[in-house]
Design a protein around this motif. Structure first.
Motif, PDB file in Angstrom:
ATOM      1  N   SER A   1     -20.767  -3.883  17.759  1.00 50.78           N
ATOM      2  CA  SER A   1     -20.284  -4.474  19.012  1.00 50.78           C
ATOM      3  C   SER A   1     -20.746  -3.725  20.258  1.00 50.78           C
ATOM      4  N   ALA A   2     -21.563  -2.697  20.085  1.00 48.13           N
ATOM      5  CA  ALA A   2     -22.034  -1.916  21.234  1.00 48.13           C
ATOM      6  C   ALA A   2     -23.009  -2.733  22.075  1.00 48.13           C
TER       7      ALA A   2
ATOM      8  N   GLY B   1     -18.685  -0.668  12.868  1.00 46.77           N
ATOM      9  CA  GLY B   1     -18.278  -0.312  14.213  1.00 46.77           C
ATOM     10  C   GLY B   1     -18.557   1.154  14.473  1.00 46.77           C
ATOM     11  N   PRO B   2     -18.798   1.509  15.675  1.00 45.64           N
ATOM     12  CA  PRO B   2     -18.843   0.728  16.909  1.00 45.64           C
ATOM     13  C   PRO B   2     -20.205   0.109  17.203  1.00 45.64           C
TER      14      PRO B   2
END
Length: 167
Positions: free
Chosen positions: A72-73, A68-69
């Motif tokens: 999920s970006a 992350g991030p």
């Protein structure tokens, strides 16, 4: 990066004397240091590999994109030079088929200095590998990793600006 074991010990600087590094050395092998730099968080992701190529580059991408991030970006831009492991449409297709949220951006030929990871590499050159006096690759790798840990603990994003000359 090469591990060069100097034939005679390096002498630290003294009063009115610069550091003395012997020019004769024994070779201890070489390794490739690949790194990615998050320009917003000033975070470096690095890895040492026996050589460069598609597989080591994709290992670096996987190292970053599975955390992350970035995982999920909506979009993650990878700004790269034109090395053979990440050049051209095949590299773009390979990257986006594995990680659909990635966008591969190539710097202009001979303009890799516009990529901020190059600033980090110049810091590594000055603070980690100069003078190059390592008996083996394990010491090179360990020094790079420990510097990366210290850098990530204290670094701030670069205040980098480019102003073109007036026309």
């Amino acid at each position: 990066m090469q591990a060069r074991c100097r034939c005679h010990p390096t002498l630290a600087p003294g009063r009115a004397r610069a550091m003395r590094v012997n020019h004769e050395y024994g070779r201890g092998g070489a390794l490739a240091y690949l790194a990615a730099y998050d320009v917003h968080r000033a975070k470096v992701f690095g890895r040492c590999e026996p050589k460069t190529g598609i597989v080591p580059f994709m290992s670096l991408v996987t190292q970053v994109m599975t955390t992350g991030p970035y995982a999920s970006a909506k979009r993650v831009y990878w700004i790269v030079d034109n090395a053979s492991s990440h050049r051209g449409q095949k590299a773009i297709d390979r990257l986006t088929s594995t990680f659909p949220n990635t966008v591969l951006v190539h710097t202009l030929v001979h303009a890799s200095w516009t990529n901020q990871i190059e600033i980090f590499f110049s810091i590594v050159q000055r603070k980690v590998v100069s003078p190059n006096d390592f008996p083996d690759l394990i010491q090179v790798r360990d020094r790079l990793r420990s510097f990366e840990d210290r850098y990530n603990a204290a670094a701030q994003p670069f205040q980098w600006k480019f102003t073109p000359p007036p026309t």
